[in-house]
Motif scaffolding. Structure first.
Motif, PDB file in Angstrom:
ATOM      1  N   ALA A  14       0.392  -1.156   0.250  1.00  0.00           N
ATOM      2  CA  ALA A  14       0.186   0.005   0.319  1.00  0.00           C
ATOM      3  C   ALA A  14       0.781   1.467   0.103  1.00  0.00           C
ATOM      4  O   ALA A  14       1.767   1.123   0.936  1.00  0.00           O
ATOM      5  CB  ALA A  14      -0.939   0.225   1.153  1.00  0.00           C
ATOM      6  N   GLY A  15       0.417   2.243  -0.782  1.00  0.00           N
ATOM      7  CA  GLY A  15       1.033   3.363  -1.038  1.00  0.00           C
ATOM      8  C   GLY A  15       2.334   3.577  -1.786  1.00  0.00           C
ATOM      9  O   GLY A  15       3.057   4.277  -2.436  1.00  0.00           O
ATOM     10  N   SER A  63     -12.517   6.942  -8.147  1.00  0.00           N
ATOM     11  CA  SER A  63     -12.079   6.064  -7.479  1.00  0.00           C
ATOM     12  C   SER A  63     -10.649   6.316  -7.470  1.00  0.00           C
ATOM     13  O   SER A  63      -9.617   5.733  -6.944  1.00  0.00           O
ATOM     14  CB  SER A  63     -11.849   5.170  -7.572  1.00  0.00           C
ATOM     15  OG  SER A  63     -12.343   4.582  -8.503  1.00  0.00           O
ATOM     16  N   ARG A  67      -5.156   9.992  -8.441  1.00  0.00           N
ATOM     17  CA  ARG A  67      -4.166   8.850  -7.992  1.00  0.00           C
ATOM     18  C   ARG A  67      -3.811   7.504  -9.369  1.00  0.00           C
ATOM     19  O   ARG A  67      -2.642   7.586  -9.364  1.00  0.00           O
ATOM     20  CB  ARG A  67      -4.372   7.415  -7.489  1.00  0.00           C
ATOM     21  CG  ARG A  67      -5.021   8.257  -6.377  1.00  0.00           C
ATOM     22  CD  ARG A  67      -5.539   7.365  -5.157  1.00  0.00           C
ATOM     23  NE  ARG A  67      -5.957   6.332  -5.176  1.00  0.00           N
ATOM     24  CZ  ARG A  67      -6.343   4.891  -5.506  1.00  0.00           C
ATOM     25  NH1 ARG A  67      -5.109   4.248  -5.332  1.00  0.00           N
ATOM     26  NH2 ARG A  67      -8.062   3.926  -5.622  1.00  0.00           N
ATOM     27  N   SER A  85       0.070   6.240  -5.465  1.00  0.00           N
ATOM     28  CA  SER A  85      -0.515   5.872  -3.434  1.00  0.00           C
ATOM     29  C   SER A  85      -1.442   4.970  -3.669  1.00  0.00           C
ATOM     30  O   SER A  85      -2.849   4.902  -3.482  1.00  0.00           O
ATOM     31  CB  SER A  85      -1.356   6.894  -3.988  1.00  0.00           C
ATOM     32  OG  SER A  85      -0.584   8.445  -3.556  1.00  0.00           O
ATOM     33  N   LYS A  87      -4.150   1.637  -2.943  1.00  0.00           N
ATOM     34  CA  LYS A  87      -4.500   1.321  -1.538  1.00  0.00           C
ATOM     35  C   LYS A  87      -4.963  -0.067  -2.225  1.00  0.00           C
ATOM     36  O   LYS A  87      -5.245  -0.851  -3.197  1.00  0.00           O
ATOM     37  CB  LYS A  87      -5.886   1.438  -1.768  1.00  0.00           C
ATOM     38  CG  LYS A  87      -5.429   3.660  -1.439  1.00  0.00           C
ATOM     39  CD  LYS A  87      -7.092   4.117  -1.884  1.00  0.00           C
ATOM     40  CE  LYS A  87      -6.786   5.522  -1.705  1.00  0.00           C
ATOM     41  NZ  LYS A  87      -8.493   6.341  -1.636  1.00  0.00           N
ATOM     42  N   PRO A  88      -5.188  -1.119  -0.628  1.00  0.00           N
ATOM     43  CA  PRO A  88      -5.738  -2.752  -0.712  1.00  0.00           C
ATOM     44  C   PRO A  88      -6.806  -2.767  -2.073  1.00  0.00           C
ATOM     45  O   PRO A  88      -7.134  -3.928  -2.361  1.00  0.00           O
ATOM     46  CB  PRO A  88      -5.857  -3.450   0.500  1.00  0.00           C
ATOM     47  CG  PRO A  88      -4.580  -2.070   1.593  1.00  0.00           C
ATOM     48  CD  PRO A  88      -4.420  -0.513   0.947  1.00  0.00           C
ATOM     49  N   GLU A  89      -7.911  -1.997  -1.608  1.00  0.00           N
ATOM     50  CA  GLU A  89      -9.015  -1.855  -2.612  1.00  0.00           C
ATOM     51  C   GLU A  89      -8.836  -1.910  -3.992  1.00  0.00           C
ATOM     52  O   GLU A  89      -9.183  -1.795  -5.512  1.00  0.00           O
ATOM     53  CB  GLU A  89     -10.135  -0.701  -2.250  1.00  0.00           C
ATOM     54  CG  GLU A  89      -9.910   0.576  -1.665  1.00  0.00           C
ATOM     55  CD  GLU A  89      -8.994   1.141  -0.517  1.00  0.00           C
ATOM     56  OE1 GLU A  89      -8.570   0.230   0.062  1.00  0.00           O
ATOM     57  OE2 GLU A  89      -9.855   1.673  -0.223  1.00  0.00           O
ATOM     58  N   ASP A  90      -7.733  -1.797  -4.273  1.00  0.00           N
ATOM     59  CA  ASP A  90      -7.219  -1.451  -5.777  1.00  0.00           C
ATOM     60  C   ASP A  90      -6.962  -2.886  -6.466  1.00  0.00           C
ATOM     61  O   ASP A  90      -6.581  -3.074  -7.235  1.00  0.00           O
ATOM     62  CB  ASP A  90      -5.523  -0.548  -6.474  1.00  0.00           C
ATOM     63  CG  ASP A  90      -6.263   0.917  -5.821  1.00  0.00           C
ATOM     64  OD1 ASP A  90      -5.711   1.788  -5.429  1.00  0.00           O
ATOM     65  OD2 ASP A  90      -7.659   1.195  -6.371  1.00  0.00           O
ATOM     66  N   SER A 124      -1.284  -4.681   2.192  1.00  0.00           N
ATOM     67  CA  SER A 124      -1.741  -3.455   3.385  1.00  0.00           C
ATOM     68  C   SER A 124      -0.509  -3.451   4.295  1.00  0.00           C
ATOM     69  O   SER A 124       0.169  -4.654   4.191  1.00  0.00           O
ATOM     70  CB  SER A 124      -2.981  -4.147   3.872  1.00  0.00           C
ATOM     71  OG  SER A 124      -3.674  -5.185   4.908  1.00  0.00           O
TER      72      SER A 124
END
Length: 124
Positions: A14-15, A63, A67, A85, A87-90, A124
């Motif tokens: 993440a990030g 969403s 980014r 950037s 995210k786990p949801e990506d 994450s």
């Protein structure tokens, strides 16, 4: 024969960042639209970004705004998706697709040609 080949997926924290590539062949690249989509496990396919190769205009999903950046290299018949950037949801399988014409579209049903997809996993 129209072919789209994605590459650049992988596992990232993440990030972090990844850059996906979509190499197109078998059709006139200039003057058409390439889109990036993703499909997470158990979810519908989602349009995230598209670009017109004729004028460089783009459209992005809320969403990923700020980014992800889509770009096109017409000389190489390649479209890129720079993802920052993350995210786990990506986490999803990411696909590129092509539709003939100049109109941008985020609905996957408006695209006739698809690549095989590349997995992006964000831990994450």
């Amino acid at each position: 024969e129209v072919q789209l080949v994605e590459s650049g997926g992988g596992l990232v924290q993440a990030g972090g960042s990844l850059r996906l590539s979509c190499a197109a062949s078998g059709f006139t690249f200039d003057g058409n639209v390439i889109g990036w989509f993703r499909q997470a496990l158990g979810k519908e396919r989602e349009g995230i970004s598209c670009i017109s190769s004729s004028d460089g205009s783009t459209k992005n999903a809320d969403s990923v705004k700020g980014r992800f950046t889509i770009s096109s290299d017409n000389a190489k018949n390649t479209v890129y998706l720079q993802m920052n950037s993350l995210k786990p949801e990506d986490t999803a399988v990411y696909y590129c697709a092509a539709r003939f014409g100049r109109q941008l579209a985020m609905n996957p049903y408006r695209y006739a040609y698809w690549g095989q997809g590349t997995q992006v996993t964000v831990s994450s």
